[in-house]
Design a protein around this motif. Sequence first.
Motif, short mmCIF file in Angstrom:
data_model
loop_
_atom_site.label_atom_id
_atom_site.label_comp_id
_atom_site.label_asym_id
_atom_site.label_seq_id
_atom_site.Cartn_x
_atom_site.Cartn_y
_atom_site.Cartn_z
N HIS A 1 10.17 -0.08 -8.46
CA HIS A 1 9.00 -1.32 -8.41
C HIS A 1 9.18 -0.99 -6.70
CE1 HIS A 1 11.84 -3.85 -6.12
NE2 HIS A 1 11.52 -3.71 -5.45
N GLN B 1 5.58 -6.91 1.70
CA GLN B 1 5.61 -5.81 1.37
C GLN B 1 5.83 -4.46 2.28
OE1 GLN B 1 3.15 -5.18 -1.27
NE2 GLN B 1 3.43 -2.97 -0.81
N TYR B 2 5.62 -5.09 3.85
CA TYR B 2 6.20 -3.08 4.47
C TYR B 2 7.58 -3.35 4.18
CZ TYR B 2 8.41 -0.98 8.40
OH TYR B 2 8.63 0.16 9.50
N GLN C 1 9.45 -7.57 -4.26
CA GLN C 1 8.32 -7.18 -5.11
C GLN C 1 7.26 -8.90 -5.07
OE1 GLN C 1 9.41 -6.37 -9.03
NE2 GLN C 1 10.96 -7.05 -8.18
N ASN C 2 6.25 -8.29 -3.97
CA ASN C 2 5.54 -9.80 -4.02
C ASN C 2 3.71 -9.29 -4.04
OD1 ASN C 2 3.83 -9.00 -1.85
ND2 ASN C 2 5.57 -7.72 -1.46
N LEU C 3 3.42 -10.79 -4.75
CA LEU C 3 2.25 -11.23 -4.67
C LEU C 3 1.71 -12.36 -3.59
CD1 LEU C 3 -0.81 -10.70 -6.71
CD2 LEU C 3 -0.13 -13.11 -7.93
N LYS D 1 10.83 -11.89 -7.68
CA LYS D 1 9.47 -11.84 -7.29
C LYS D 1 9.15 -12.97 -6.47
CE LYS D 1 8.82 -9.73 -12.12
NZ LYS D 1 8.52 -7.97 -11.95
N GLU E 1 0.26 -14.86 5.10
CA GLU E 1 -0.56 -12.97 5.02
C GLU E 1 1.30 -12.83 5.71
OE1 GLU E 1 -4.39 -12.75 4.59
OE2 GLU E 1 -4.37 -13.86 3.12
N GLN F 1 9.45 4.16 5.98
CA GLN F 1 8.31 3.67 6.53
C GLN F 1 7.67 4.44 7.90
OE1 GLN F 1 5.88 2.19 4.52
NE2 GLN F 1 6.05 0.76 3.99
N LYS G 1 8.82 -3.39 0.81
CA LYS G 1 9.14 -2.87 -0.53
C LYS G 1 9.44 -4.22 -1.19
CE LYS G 1 6.62 0.17 0.32
NZ LYS G 1 5.19 0.34 -0.35
N GLY H 1 3.85 -12.48 3.88
CA GLY H 1 3.94 -11.73 2.93
C GLY H 1 3.44 -10.08 3.44
N GLU H 2 2.86 -9.46 4.48
CA GLU H 2 2.71 -8.92 4.85
C GLU H 2 3.87 -7.11 5.55
OE1 GLU H 2 0.62 -8.25 8.57
OE2 GLU H 2 -1.32 -9.29 6.92
#
Length: 315
Positions: free
Chosen positions: A312, A38-39, A43-45, A21, A31, A277, A41, A34-35
């Motif tokens: 997730h 996220q792409y 687990q991130n915030l 995480k 960011e 994707q 998949k 982060g992208e």
Amino acid sequence: MKLQTQIPLKVAENTIDYNSKVFLMGSCFVENIGEKLQYFKFQNLVNPFGIIFHPVAMEHLLDRVVKERFFTVDDIFYLNERWQCFEVHSEMGNSSKEAFLDSLNTSLEALKAFLQKASHVVITLGTAWGYRHMEQGKIVANCHKVPQKCFQKELMEVNALSLSLKRTTSLLLSLNPEIEIIFTVSPVRHIKDGFVENQLSKAHLIAAVHQIITGEKRLHYFPTYEIMMDELRDYRFYAEDMLHPNETAVKYIWKKFQDVWIDHESLPIMKEVEKVQNGLRHRPFNRESEEYKKFQLKLQQKIVYLSSTYPHIQF
């Protein structure tokens, strides 16, 4: 013939996998990373309170989160028909005072819960130049178009920055002693401060980080800024504003980050996620064709497999 000098990188010990995480905080470049997470998949915030550039502003916000000092009406103000807070980005603002406070405190609770279970934190420092609100005496995260006369602009010295970063790491480790903290310095050039002033700012940040990570097992530095300045030292790697890395540069730095911090056993899963994707983006000539129906069936089978293996992962 080698036409490029490359920064030597070493694979990290406690890498990021699909059970990790990851919390990411800081400037706009974090960011970009982060992208990518996220792409694929993971687990991130990312920046639940918006983009923040200054280390002290990050420290103040994390102190509030860790100690559960909830936002109150005394922490916000009304300007240009929106409620704002000097500790968060303008994008968090709201025309409703109640909705704004509720959003801030919901994000605070969610972030603390995430950090308690997080495996990694990535902090990207943007600038050592800060704006101190004269009345409050504090470095703000965002000025929200409040008149400039209300602030004093200042360059924070290396020792003061390192003390702030130490407090930040202590806060995070007090909440979660097992967390890995990765510092980077943003490659984005803050030319509004001045060309020389931008370089001085980055130098202060780099020096401050290295003061606190030396000899510390759970504190790390990833050379994002150095990769941009040395390996990608050409304007073709910048966006049209000549300040931000373009998509090619982001992909290049991500690949370097992946080599160091992403668990190599996760690479096959990343490839499968990327296939899905790409499949989801596919636009057929004929949606009713047998070929497209078979394609859709195989795609759904891959999605089911990934989601059953890693709950997730949702598309």
